[in-house]
Design a protein around this motif. Structure first.
Motif, PDB file in Angstrom:
ATOM      1  N   HIS A  98     -31.796  25.746   4.135  1.00  0.00           N
ATOM      2  CA  HIS A  98     -31.579  26.640   2.999  1.00  0.00           C
ATOM      3  C   HIS A  98     -30.265  27.409   3.166  1.00  0.00           C
ATOM      4  O   HIS A  98     -29.493  27.542   2.201  1.00  0.00           O
ATOM      5  CB  HIS A  98     -32.752  27.614   2.843  1.00  0.00           C
ATOM      6  N   ARG A  99     -30.013  27.898   4.376  1.00  0.00           N
ATOM      7  CA  ARG A  99     -28.731  28.594   4.620  1.00  0.00           C
ATOM      8  C   ARG A  99     -27.567  27.651   4.350  1.00  0.00           C
ATOM      9  O   ARG A  99     -26.515  28.078   3.876  1.00  0.00           O
ATOM     10  CB  ARG A  99     -28.682  29.142   6.044  1.00  0.00           C
ATOM     11  N   ARG A 100     -27.754  26.367   4.633  1.00  0.00           N
ATOM     12  CA  ARG A 100     -26.711  25.377   4.343  1.00  0.00           C
ATOM     13  C   ARG A 100     -26.462  25.306   2.830  1.00  0.00           C
ATOM     14  O   ARG A 100     -25.304  25.247   2.402  1.00  0.00           O
ATOM     15  CB  ARG A 100     -27.105  24.012   4.906  1.00  0.00           C
ATOM     16  N   LEU A 101     -27.514  25.312   2.025  1.00  0.00           N
ATOM     17  CA  LEU A 101     -27.338  25.305   0.567  1.00  0.00           C
ATOM     18  C   LEU A 101     -26.499  26.504   0.121  1.00  0.00           C
ATOM     19  O   LEU A 101     -25.568  26.365  -0.674  1.00  0.00           O
ATOM     20  CB  LEU A 101     -28.691  25.363  -0.144  1.00  0.00           C
ATOM     21  N   VAL A 102     -26.841  27.676   0.641  1.00  0.00           N
ATOM     22  CA  VAL A 102     -26.122  28.901   0.277  1.00  0.00           C
ATOM     23  C   VAL A 102     -24.656  28.791   0.697  1.00  0.00           C
ATOM     24  O   VAL A 102     -23.747  29.129  -0.069  1.00  0.00           O
ATOM     25  CB  VAL A 102     -26.786  30.135   0.915  1.00  0.00           C
ATOM     26  N   SER A 103     -24.423  28.282   1.887  1.00  0.00           N
ATOM     27  CA  SER A 103     -23.061  28.137   2.402  1.00  0.00           C
ATOM     28  C   SER A 103     -22.245  27.139   1.581  1.00  0.00           C
ATOM     29  O   SER A 103     -21.069  27.389   1.274  1.00  0.00           O
ATOM     30  CB  SER A 103     -23.120  27.692   3.870  1.00  0.00           C
ATOM     31  N   ILE A 104     -22.846  26.027   1.222  1.00  0.00           N
ATOM     32  CA  ILE A 104     -22.144  25.021   0.417  1.00  0.00           C
ATOM     33  C   ILE A 104     -21.746  25.625  -0.928  1.00  0.00           C
ATOM     34  O   ILE A 104     -20.597  25.493  -1.368  1.00  0.00           O
ATOM     35  CB  ILE A 104     -23.023  23.771   0.209  1.00  0.00           C
ATOM     36  N   ALA A 105     -22.682  26.292  -1.585  1.00  0.00           N
ATOM     37  CA  ALA A 105     -22.395  26.899  -2.889  1.00  0.00           C
ATOM     38  C   ALA A 105     -21.310  27.971  -2.763  1.00  0.00           C
ATOM     39  O   ALA A 105     -20.393  28.037  -3.592  1.00  0.00           O
ATOM     40  CB  ALA A 105     -23.666  27.474  -3.508  1.00  0.00           C
ATOM     41  N   GLY A 106     -21.391  28.787  -1.721  1.00  0.00           N
ATOM     42  CA  GLY A 106     -20.384  29.825  -1.521  1.00  0.00           C
ATOM     43  C   GLY A 106     -18.999  29.254  -1.264  1.00  0.00           C
ATOM     44  O   GLY A 106     -18.000  29.733  -1.815  1.00  0.00           O
ATOM     45  N   GLY A 107     -18.932  28.223  -0.453  1.00  0.00           N
ATOM     46  CA  GLY A 107     -17.648  27.579  -0.178  1.00  0.00           C
ATOM     47  C   GLY A 107     -17.063  26.915  -1.414  1.00  0.00           C
ATOM     48  O   GLY A 107     -15.849  26.970  -1.665  1.00  0.00           O
ATOM     49  N   TYR A 108     -17.920  26.283  -2.195  1.00  0.00           N
ATOM     50  CA  TYR A 108     -17.488  25.647  -3.440  1.00  0.00           C
ATOM     51  C   TYR A 108     -16.931  26.698  -4.392  1.00  0.00           C
ATOM     52  O   TYR A 108     -15.868  26.505  -5.000  1.00  0.00           O
ATOM     53  CB  TYR A 108     -18.671  24.898  -4.040  1.00  0.00           C
ATOM     54  N   HIS A 109     -17.614  27.831  -4.501  1.00  0.00           N
ATOM     55  CA  HIS A 109     -17.131  28.917  -5.349  1.00  0.00           C
ATOM     56  C   HIS A 109     -15.724  29.346  -4.923  1.00  0.00           C
ATOM     57  O   HIS A 109     -14.829  29.483  -5.758  1.00  0.00           O
ATOM     58  CB  HIS A 109     -18.093  30.113  -5.292  1.00  0.00           C
ATOM     59  N   ASP A 141     -22.311  16.236  -3.533  1.00  0.00           N
ATOM     60  CA  ASP A 141     -22.936  15.357  -2.531  1.00  0.00           C
ATOM     61  C   ASP A 141     -23.656  16.167  -1.462  1.00  0.00           C
ATOM     62  O   ASP A 141     -24.778  15.846  -1.073  1.00  0.00           O
ATOM     63  CB  ASP A 141     -21.892  14.446  -1.881  1.00  0.00           C
ATOM     64  N   ALA A 142     -22.997  17.220  -0.978  1.00  0.00           N
ATOM     65  CA  ALA A 142     -23.587  18.039   0.085  1.00  0.00           C
ATOM     66  C   ALA A 142     -24.837  18.772  -0.407  1.00  0.00           C
ATOM     67  O   ALA A 142     -25.862  18.802   0.297  1.00  0.00           O
ATOM     68  CB  ALA A 142     -22.549  19.034   0.615  1.00  0.00           C
ATOM     69  N   SER A 145     -27.690  16.079  -1.007  1.00  0.00           N
ATOM     70  CA  SER A 145     -28.283  15.543   0.222  1.00  0.00           C
ATOM     71  C   SER A 145     -29.087  16.612   0.966  1.00  0.00           C
ATOM     72  O   SER A 145     -30.151  16.316   1.520  1.00  0.00           O
ATOM     73  CB  SER A 145     -27.216  14.933   1.133  1.00  0.00           C
ATOM     74  N   THR A 146     -28.622  17.846   0.953  1.00  0.00           N
ATOM     75  CA  THR A 146     -29.359  18.926   1.613  1.00  0.00           C
ATOM     76  C   THR A 146     -30.668  19.194   0.882  1.00  0.00           C
ATOM     77  O   THR A 146     -31.718  19.368   1.509  1.00  0.00           O
ATOM     78  CB  THR A 146     -28.500  20.203   1.700  1.00  0.00           C
ATOM     79  N   PHE A 147     -30.605  19.201  -0.434  1.00  0.00           N
ATOM     80  CA  PHE A 147     -31.825  19.414  -1.201  1.00  0.00           C
ATOM     81  C   PHE A 147     -32.825  18.278  -0.942  1.00  0.00           C
ATOM     82  O   PHE A 147     -34.029  18.527  -0.791  1.00  0.00           O
ATOM     83  CB  PHE A 147     -31.510  19.538  -2.691  1.00  0.00           C
ATOM     84  N   ALA A 148     -32.338  17.049  -0.868  1.00  0.00           N
ATOM     85  CA  ALA A 148     -33.229  15.913  -0.587  1.00  0.00           C
ATOM     86  C   ALA A 148     -33.880  16.069   0.793  1.00  0.00           C
ATOM     87  O   ALA A 148     -35.071  15.774   0.959  1.00  0.00           O
ATOM     88  CB  ALA A 148     -32.452  14.601  -0.676  1.00  0.00           C
ATOM     89  N   ARG A 149     -33.119  16.535   1.777  1.00  0.00           N
ATOM     90  CA  ARG A 149     -33.684  16.757   3.114  1.00  0.00           C
ATOM     91  C   ARG A 149     -34.763  17.836   3.073  1.00  0.00           C
ATOM     92  O   ARG A 149     -35.801  17.725   3.735  1.00  0.00           O
ATOM     93  CB  ARG A 149     -32.581  17.146   4.100  1.00  0.00           C
TER      94      ARG A 149
END
Length: 156
Positions: A98-109, A141-142, A145-149
């Motif tokens: 879940h922290r990875r999801l937050v990090s990916i979204a934050g980096g994308y922003h 993609d990130a 794939s994280t959501f699928a995991r």
């Protein structure tokens, strides 16, 4: 300019792909199952909000300023996604994912904010559109794939 519009449209579609993987809540009799189902409902709701924001984006920005504005709107929608995800309390077994999801979204922003600034300059418009397509593809993609995991781990 047509290239920029096509790339923006294609790039935004990447996040919509996430909606296809949204959680379908099916509350089971066990408390752990209830927690997992509620968590997946919250993820799905966050993704739905993003999908609505993307649907409201201007479809054909015709000037560098319009392209920059549209990318800025997308950046704000992604920031709201990151903030919304950060407010969700995941089940313990998937907290790292879940922290990875937050990090990916934050980096994308953050990347979108830079690209929106770049897109304002006519001589950098094509480069900005190319960057938009690249970072959107990577983020989509990130996230997917994280959501699928997460779903696999939760048995959903």
């Amino acid at each position: 300019m047509l290239l920029a519009v096509a790339i923006l449209a294609a790039g935004c579609a990447g996040s919509r792909t996430l909606l296809a993987h949204g959680g379908q809540a099916g509350a089971g009799p066990r408390p752990r199952r209830d927690v997992a189902a509620r968590y997946l409902e919250q993820l799905s709701a966050a993704q739905s909000r993003l999908g609505r924001a993307e649907a409201a984006l201007p479809a054909r920005p015709r000037t560098p300023a319009a392209l920059s504005h549209t990318i800025g709107l997308l950046a704000r929608a992604i920031d709201r996604l990151a903030v919304g995800l950060a407010a969700i309390h995941p089940p313990l077994g998937i907290a790292v994912l879940h922290r990875r999801l937050v990090s990916i979204a934050g980096g994308y922003h953050q990347r979108l904010v830079v690209i929106a600034r770049q897109a304002r300059r006519p001589e950098l418009e094509v480069a900005a559109a190319n960057s938009l397509a690249r970072v959107t593809g990577v983020a989509s993609d990130a996230l997917t794939s994280t959501f699928a995991r997460i779903r696999r781990r939760l048995g959903g």
